[in-house]
Motif scaffolding. Sequence first.
Motif, mmCIF file in Angstrom:
data_model
loop_
_atom_site.group_PDB
_atom_site.id
_atom_site.type_symbol
_atom_site.label_atom_id
_atom_site.label_comp_id
_atom_site.label_asym_id
_atom_site.label_seq_id
_atom_site.Cartn_x
_atom_site.Cartn_y
_atom_site.Cartn_z
ATOM 1 N N ILE A 101 0.884 -1.263 -0.302
ATOM 2 C CA ILE A 101 0.068 0.017 0.066
ATOM 3 C C ILE A 101 0.828 1.182 0.094
ATOM 4 C CG2 ILE A 101 -0.193 -0.007 2.643
ATOM 5 C CD1 ILE A 101 -3.081 1.016 2.167
ATOM 6 N N ILE A 102 0.432 2.230 -0.822
ATOM 7 C CA ILE A 102 0.939 3.341 -0.729
ATOM 8 C C ILE A 102 0.195 4.389 -0.132
ATOM 9 C CG2 ILE A 102 1.874 5.563 -2.348
ATOM 10 C CD1 ILE A 102 2.362 3.522 -4.770
ATOM 11 N N LYS A 103 0.796 5.101 0.821
ATOM 12 C CA LYS A 103 -0.160 5.824 1.988
ATOM 13 C C LYS A 103 0.402 7.370 1.533
ATOM 14 C CE LYS A 103 -0.470 2.480 5.525
ATOM 15 N NZ LYS A 103 -0.315 2.503 7.084
ATOM 16 N N ILE A 104 -0.667 8.231 1.294
ATOM 17 C CA ILE A 104 -0.588 9.533 1.130
ATOM 18 C C ILE A 104 -1.138 10.257 2.462
ATOM 19 C CG2 ILE A 104 -1.169 11.556 -0.256
ATOM 20 C CD1 ILE A 104 -1.460 9.596 -2.652
ATOM 21 N N ILE A 105 -0.414 10.915 2.983
ATOM 22 C CA ILE A 105 -0.847 11.420 4.267
ATOM 23 C C ILE A 105 -0.604 13.075 4.397
ATOM 24 C CG2 ILE A 105 -0.544 11.531 6.861
ATOM 25 C CD1 ILE A 105 0.932 8.747 6.480
ATOM 26 N N SER A 131 -11.160 15.981 -8.747
ATOM 27 C CA SER A 131 -9.659 16.048 -9.384
ATOM 28 C C SER A 131 -8.736 15.108 -8.819
ATOM 29 C CB SER A 131 -9.466 17.119 -9.584
ATOM 30 O OG SER A 131 -10.360 18.098 -10.268
ATOM 31 N N LEU A 132 -8.759 15.174 -7.521
ATOM 32 C CA LEU A 132 -7.545 14.337 -6.674
ATOM 33 C C LEU A 132 -7.908 12.964 -6.900
ATOM 34 C CD1 LEU A 132 -5.449 13.959 -4.409
ATOM 35 C CD2 LEU A 132 -7.346 13.922 -2.742
ATOM 36 N N LYS A 133 -9.071 12.268 -7.022
ATOM 37 C CA LYS A 133 -9.777 10.980 -7.078
ATOM 38 C C LYS A 133 -9.301 10.620 -8.470
ATOM 39 C CE LYS A 133 -13.823 8.249 -6.631
ATOM 40 N NZ LYS A 133 -15.243 8.291 -6.425
ATOM 41 N N GLU A 134 -9.544 11.351 -9.413
ATOM 42 C CA GLU A 134 -9.580 11.006 -11.030
ATOM 43 C C GLU A 134 -7.863 10.734 -11.141
ATOM 44 O OE1 GLU A 134 -11.509 13.926 -12.977
ATOM 45 O OE2 GLU A 134 -13.377 13.030 -12.928
ATOM 46 N N SER A 135 -7.090 11.765 -10.612
ATOM 47 C CA SER A 135 -5.442 11.560 -10.793
ATOM 48 C C SER A 135 -5.023 10.445 -10.143
ATOM 49 C CB SER A 135 -4.864 13.106 -10.236
ATOM 50 O OG SER A 135 -5.001 13.071 -9.026
ATOM 51 N N LEU A 136 -5.578 10.025 -8.778
ATOM 52 C CA LEU A 136 -5.191 8.960 -8.284
ATOM 53 C C LEU A 136 -5.521 7.530 -8.892
ATOM 54 C CD1 LEU A 136 -5.197 10.001 -4.460
ATOM 55 C CD2 LEU A 136 -3.148 9.682 -5.838
ATOM 56 N N LYS A 148 0.287 -5.741 -9.719
ATOM 57 C CA LYS A 148 -1.063 -5.667 -9.509
ATOM 58 C C LYS A 148 -1.328 -5.631 -7.976
ATOM 59 C CE LYS A 148 -2.393 -7.694 -13.819
ATOM 60 N NZ LYS A 148 -2.997 -8.818 -14.391
ATOM 61 N N ASN A 149 -2.594 -5.134 -7.667
ATOM 62 C CA ASN A 149 -3.206 -5.350 -6.397
ATOM 63 C C ASN A 149 -2.491 -4.286 -5.395
ATOM 64 O OD1 ASN A 149 -5.286 -6.786 -7.312
ATOM 65 N ND2 ASN A 149 -3.797 -8.601 -6.762
ATOM 66 N N THR A 150 -1.618 -3.074 -5.796
ATOM 67 C CA THR A 150 -1.240 -2.260 -5.168
ATOM 68 C C THR A 150 -2.142 -1.089 -4.649
ATOM 69 O OG1 THR A 150 1.080 -2.574 -6.233
ATOM 70 C CG2 THR A 150 0.664 -0.376 -4.661
ATOM 71 N N PHE A 151 -2.362 -0.966 -3.356
ATOM 72 C CA PHE A 151 -3.337 -0.082 -2.914
ATOM 73 C C PHE A 151 -2.820 1.373 -2.892
ATOM 74 C CE2 PHE A 151 -5.198 -3.981 -1.519
ATOM 75 C CZ PHE A 151 -6.354 -3.816 -1.621
ATOM 76 N N ILE A 152 -3.603 2.561 -3.130
ATOM 77 C CA ILE A 152 -3.133 3.733 -2.729
ATOM 78 C C ILE A 152 -4.332 4.514 -2.089
ATOM 79 C CG2 ILE A 152 -3.082 5.924 -3.959
ATOM 80 C CD1 ILE A 152 -1.943 4.721 -6.549
ATOM 81 N N ALA A 153 -3.646 4.808 -1.041
ATOM 82 C CA ALA A 153 -4.465 5.169 0.060
ATOM 83 C C ALA A 153 -4.405 6.679 0.591
ATOM 84 C CB ALA A 153 -4.894 4.448 1.119
ATOM 85 N N VAL A 154 -5.406 7.524 0.772
ATOM 86 C CA VAL A 154 -5.462 8.940 1.201
ATOM 87 C C VAL A 154 -5.678 8.758 2.632
ATOM 88 C CG1 VAL A 154 -6.198 11.288 1.061
ATOM 89 C CG2 VAL A 154 -5.666 10.328 -0.900
ATOM 90 N N ILE A 155 -4.780 9.143 3.643
ATOM 91 C CA ILE A 155 -5.141 8.609 4.881
ATOM 92 C C ILE A 155 -5.591 10.201 5.690
ATOM 93 C CG2 ILE A 155 -3.872 8.192 7.118
ATOM 94 C CD1 ILE A 155 -3.604 5.974 4.889
ATOM 95 N N THR A 166 -9.388 5.129 -0.933
ATOM 96 C CA THR A 166 -8.679 3.969 -1.387
ATOM 97 C C THR A 166 -8.923 3.526 -2.885
ATOM 98 O OG1 THR A 166 -8.910 3.349 0.919
ATOM 99 C CG2 THR A 166 -8.040 1.599 -0.622
ATOM 100 N N ILE A 167 -7.819 3.363 -3.476
ATOM 101 C CA ILE A 167 -7.768 2.866 -4.995
ATOM 102 C C ILE A 167 -6.939 1.841 -5.200
ATOM 103 C CG2 ILE A 167 -7.417 3.737 -7.279
ATOM 104 C CD1 ILE A 167 -8.102 6.779 -6.150
#
Length: 183
Positions: A101-105, A131-136, A148-155, A166-167
């Motif tokens: 998981i890539i966490k964006i805090i 816009s943030l959601k679409e770019s992520l 594959k299956n790498t999560f990107i999450a805004v915390i 979470t994407i």
Amino acid sequence: MYNNDLKKAKQIIIGSLIFIMLLIFMSCGLTVSAPTPTKADPTPKQKTVSQKPSSTPKQKTTSTKPEKTPENLLTMDMVFDILKTSYKGIADIKYDKKENIIKIIPKDKYFMYGVLLAKNGDPASKENWKSLKESLITISKQVKEIKKNTFIAVINNQNTDKHILTIVNGECVYDILNDKSIN
């Protein structure tokens, strides 16, 4: 306070767009070089009446993706470095290899206030969130090509145990704005 949220959201969006452009550039393996001159045939060939068309059909080769070579393959470390550079001063980026998981805090203490405004229907805040959601989502699609299956999450920066977006694999699996259990 609200203008500061808009400014931070714009910085996040711009950072995301820069990241997307870098990913696209690197994944395509584009290089800039001068065109190679070709030798012209000094005697042009003329078609005569007695010539028959070739019996072997020409094969068309079309490819939607560039060939993956070591020069144009991105690695998770490269993605992580690009994200860190794109979000420098805006958010902390952490990659948990164990959980993939890539966490964006977000660093701005008022970030969640902007999210709350969006949840309550503020048009500018909703547009920034979209816009943030679409770019992520776009970033996630590029990351999917690497792993594959790498999560990107805004915390949630007020409660770092909570994800607010979470994407994975280019699909949004959680968006706090769509969570009906939170008012």
